[in-house]
Motif scaffolding. Sequence first.
Motif, PDB file in Angstrom:
ATOM      1  N   UNK A  47       0.810  -1.221   0.000  1.00 30.92           N
ATOM      2  CA  UNK A  47       0.000   0.000   0.000  1.00 30.92           C
ATOM      3  C   UNK A  47       0.844   1.272   0.000  1.00 30.92           C
ATOM      4  N   UNK A  48       1.926   1.292   0.808  1.00 31.91           N
ATOM      5  CA  UNK A  48       2.680   2.548   0.975  1.00 31.91           C
ATOM      6  C   UNK A  48       4.099   2.480   0.452  1.00 31.91           C
ATOM      7  N   UNK A  49       4.572   1.260   0.098  1.00 34.36           N
ATOM      8  CA  UNK A  49       5.881   1.139  -0.529  1.00 34.36           C
ATOM      9  C   UNK A  49       7.062   1.119   0.412  1.00 34.36           C
ATOM     10  N   UNK A  50       6.854   1.018   1.718  1.00 24.74           N
ATOM     11  CA  UNK A  50       7.983   0.964   2.656  1.00 24.74           C
ATOM     12  C   UNK A  50       8.091  -0.408   3.289  1.00 24.74           C
ATOM     13  N   UNK A  51       9.314  -0.818   3.633  1.00 29.90           N
ATOM     14  CA  UNK A  51       9.540  -2.124   4.233  1.00 29.90           C
ATOM     15  C   UNK A  51       9.965  -1.961   5.683  1.00 29.90           C
ATOM     16  N   UNK A  52       9.750  -3.010   6.486  1.00 30.62           N
ATOM     17  CA  UNK A  52      10.027  -2.972   7.913  1.00 30.62           C
ATOM     18  C   UNK A  52      10.821  -4.205   8.317  1.00 30.62           C
ATOM     19  N   UNK A  53      11.646  -4.056   9.353  1.00 30.90           N
ATOM     20  CA  UNK A  53      12.443  -5.158   9.878  1.00 30.90           C
ATOM     21  C   UNK A  53      12.144  -5.302  11.359  1.00 30.90           C
ATOM     22  N   UNK A  54      12.355  -6.523  11.954  1.00 34.71           N
ATOM     23  CA  UNK A  54      12.063  -6.709  13.377  1.00 34.71           C
ATOM     24  C   UNK A  54      12.876  -5.774  14.264  1.00 34.71           C
ATOM     25  N   UNK A  55      12.226  -5.179  15.240  1.00 35.89           N
ATOM     26  CA  UNK A  55      12.899  -4.306  16.189  1.00 35.89           C
ATOM     27  C   UNK A  55      13.862  -5.115  17.042  1.00 35.89           C
ATOM     28  N   UNK A  56      15.144  -4.733  17.068  1.00 38.64           N
ATOM     29  CA  UNK A  56      16.121  -5.416  17.914  1.00 38.64           C
ATOM     30  C   UNK A  56      16.624  -6.715  17.345  1.00 38.64           C
ATOM     31  N   UNK A  57      16.195  -7.100  16.130  1.00 43.99           N
ATOM     32  CA  UNK A  57      16.660  -8.349  15.536  1.00 43.99           C
ATOM     33  C   UNK A  57      16.018  -9.547  16.205  1.00 43.99           C
ATOM     34  N   UNK A  58      16.487 -10.742  15.851  1.00 44.98           N
ATOM     35  CA  UNK A  58      15.942 -11.966  16.429  1.00 44.98           C
ATOM     36  C   UNK A  58      16.836 -12.446  17.575  1.00 44.98           C
ATOM     37  N   UNK A  85      11.212   1.905  25.967  1.00 46.94           N
ATOM     38  CA  UNK A  85      12.151   1.101  26.758  1.00 46.94           C
ATOM     39  C   UNK A  85      13.333   0.649  25.912  1.00 46.94           C
ATOM     40  N   UNK A  86      13.091   0.479  24.608  1.00 47.16           N
ATOM     41  CA  UNK A  86      14.148   0.085  23.680  1.00 47.16           C
ATOM     42  C   UNK A  86      15.011   1.288  23.271  1.00 47.16           C
ATOM     43  N   UNK A  87      14.683   2.466  23.787  1.00 46.95           N
ATOM     44  CA  UNK A  87      15.465   3.645  23.442  1.00 46.95           C
ATOM     45  C   UNK A  87      15.047   4.302  22.142  1.00 46.95           C
ATOM     46  N   UNK A  88      13.847   3.949  21.640  1.00 47.03           N
ATOM     47  CA  UNK A  88      13.372   4.539  20.405  1.00 47.03           C
ATOM     48  C   UNK A  88      12.505   5.773  20.699  1.00 47.03           C
ATOM     49  N   UNK A  89      12.440   6.663  19.733  1.00 48.39           N
ATOM     50  CA  UNK A  89      11.594   7.853  19.836  1.00 48.39           C
ATOM     51  C   UNK A  89      10.549   7.793  18.725  1.00 48.39           C
ATOM     52  N   UNK A  90       9.470   7.040  18.938  1.00 49.92           N
ATOM     53  CA  UNK A  90       8.500   6.822  17.868  1.00 49.92           C
ATOM     54  C   UNK A  90       7.728   8.083  17.507  1.00 49.92           C
ATOM     55  N   UNK A  91       7.562   8.305  16.214  1.00 47.76           N
ATOM     56  CA  UNK A  91       6.759   9.420  15.713  1.00 47.76           C
ATOM     57  C   UNK A  91       5.472   8.926  15.038  1.00 47.76           C
ATOM     58  N   UNK A  92       5.598   7.780  14.344  1.00 48.07           N
ATOM     59  CA  UNK A  92       4.437   7.197  13.658  1.00 48.07           C
ATOM     60  C   UNK A  92       4.410   5.697  13.954  1.00 48.07           C
ATOM     61  N   UNK A  93       3.266   5.202  14.427  1.00 48.83           N
ATOM     62  CA  UNK A  93       3.088   3.757  14.630  1.00 48.83           C
ATOM     63  C   UNK A  93       1.808   3.341  13.933  1.00 48.83           C
ATOM     64  N   UNK A  94       1.917   2.325  13.067  1.00 52.69           N
ATOM     65  CA  UNK A  94       0.750   1.773  12.371  1.00 52.69           C
ATOM     66  C   UNK A  94       0.431   0.411  12.978  1.00 52.69           C
ATOM     67  N   UNK A  95      -0.802   0.255  13.430  1.00 51.49           N
ATOM     68  CA  UNK A  95      -1.234  -0.999  14.041  1.00 51.49           C
ATOM     69  C   UNK A  95      -2.215  -1.717  13.106  1.00 51.49           C
ATOM     70  N   UNK A  96      -1.947  -3.018  12.847  1.00 51.30           N
ATOM     71  CA  UNK A  96      -2.896  -3.866  12.129  1.00 51.30           C
ATOM     72  C   UNK A  96      -3.532  -4.815  13.130  1.00 51.30           C
ATOM     73  N   UNK A  97      -4.857  -4.756  13.224  1.00 52.18           N
ATOM     74  CA  UNK A  97      -5.587  -5.636  14.131  1.00 52.18           C
ATOM     75  C   UNK A  97      -6.473  -6.595  13.328  1.00 52.18           C
TER      76      UNK A  97
END
Length: 746
Positions: free
Chosen positions: A35-46, A90-102
Amino acid sequence: MTRLNLIDHNLCGPAIDACETATFEKFAQAFHAALVGSSFVPLGGMHDGGADGFQEQIFESSARASSFLQASKTEDFEGKIAKTIKRLRDFGRDPKVITFYFSVPVSTADQIEERFTNKEDITVRIRAKQYIETHINDNENTAQAFNSYLRPSITHLMEVGGIGHNREFPYESKTLCAFLGQELNRRRGNSSLLTTITDGLILWALEGTEPDKKIFMSKEDLLAKVEAAIPSARYFVRGVIDDRLAFLSSKTNPNGREISWHRKENVYALRFEERQKLINENIEEEGLFNSITDGIREHIRPLLTSKLVSLIPSITDIVHSCIESIFYRQGMALGLFIVDGPDENADTINMVDIISSKIDQLGLNASDRATAQEAVSFCLRKIIYAPNRHEHDYMLRLCNTYFILFALKNEPKVVEYFNSLSERLVIYVGSDLIIKAISEYYLPEQSKMVTNALHVIRKAGATLIMTEPALEEVFTHLHATTLEFEHFYSDIEIYIDEDFIPLIDRILIRAYFYARLGINTGKKAPAGWKSYVGQFCNHDDVRRKRNREGLRLYLCDRFGFEFEAKDLILKSVDRDDLSKLTFAIVAAREGRFSKGVQATKLAYNDALHMLRVGARRREDGDNSAPNPFGFKTWWLTHEKTVQRAATIVLGANRPRSIMRPEFLLNYIALAPSKREVAESYSTIFPTVLGVTLSKRANPGVLHEVLKSAREAFSTDNSRAKAKLNEFIDKLKTDSLRIYENNITSI
């Protein structure tokens, strides 16, 4: 995108509901990127000690800083939003935009977005179930996201008979590849494993017996206890129980006489020495189980509020129950991880849905529920990823128990797979099997191997077909058998005894005399030969070789056959191939069958069946696309010569057409039900029995299972699916495999 590629909106909602959390996460990533053309990776790795399937992943944009995505199947969507924001910080991130899929509808999405945006100074976007359904056909990539991740969970809805079967999870190609691979490798059967397991189960079942206190167990009670624990043991144990009881109570037993048989009462008990040995072993195993339980209490106690401390026993039970559920749903992935150590298989273990459903049983409010869920998650992570010596020993023993159950087909995914395979089969039933089924008429219900196998697969949704040539052969066989009886047996019938019956070469005449003498029968004995034949059709019609219609109607009604006329078959096959294959079969049978018109006619009929299977496959587009079940159309017969002749005449690359009847018997007709398997797992894994059974693991069998599992899990999913297709068709046609349960050839 053309209309042909559109996703049916009626499928989208059920697919979202049916998929597991890990699958929904992968779908949301692909769908969002489409839909938006951006990709995401797991926070903090596996392998960060906090994720790995124990809670929903948070995904971080690889292109836009401070942009995150999370997919969840929780009903508590507001609690999930708040918890995710805290976790990111807690992970030290400063989130500006969060998209939730329910995965559930959220009717007040706009209000919730505005409230969290104002309160947290973060742009919160909610994409709930109705949003996904609306946008699933936005472009080819959104549709592909559905096809790749959601469609497999509702595959059964698109197959005849699929609705209402309440499937719990989509097929796992790698686990099924591991099962079929080790089945193909173990051509000589399971005899050593079955003997070892049977002996172990007998000794386990007899625990608590004590002759001095007059506490005994009959064979029937022993069998009932064993079969309740392991449903797949039902058939192989009954076949060997008498021999194993005799062996275990014999002086010739290398381990010494382990059980005593009290002949007069016909009951059994453990001998004193064996009771002492088992008592010592049970003390050790109970000690291990208790140390694990105590460890669970210690793991969770510091994480609970004072209000929840009283629930420690219940939460401890939930941890044990979660371990049972992991083995039930993801046993092979967990087993490989425990045995082989950390590798990519850890990423396939998903606990979110399991933990959440178990915590629901406590009926807690949102805050207490979150605390309890985190305690259970922490405890399970500790036991699986960072166990102490006792915890590793415990899990290793449970893995060995799982591998035993896996090899015995007492595995939910294996049972589910073969249930689904049987739904779609189209079986042309050979005349040899039809005659065998007729011969079983007077047997007790549990002894009717062919009859029961045909009934089970038809009830599951398979299509059974009797062709006109097969009917001709059955009718001709009845005619010839009737004449033979009149000429050779009618005058001496009163002198035929049990010892003579096995010397009779005609199966129906043998079956008749067994019924007349009341040997292994489930019905009142027939009054005579005419009465016996009259059960199936009119005796006089058979004798004069006329009016096959009565026999056709009987067979179609009794066994649920569809009837296929000879003219229809002839229109579908190549006459050149028919002629060549007929004469090749005649030549291959030279010396085993009489020559002449009758031999040529039988070969002609067999060639028709072989070619009809190929024609039906082409008509139905059978196996034109990859599927986990292989070809659906087969000829069910014990005939072997036809396949060899077809290979010579039609080419070695032509797919095989003959399914071995023992395949249906052992993998479908005699398989336990999904409910029975689920109940057996709840009996075995949260108890000392799970630890005890691990000692009965045959090292050779465990090696075979692990070898096949490692090979299967080392490939990607596409290769696993292709191998699954190949393996299942090989197993259907394997003429060399030794089975524990056989349908005697005619």
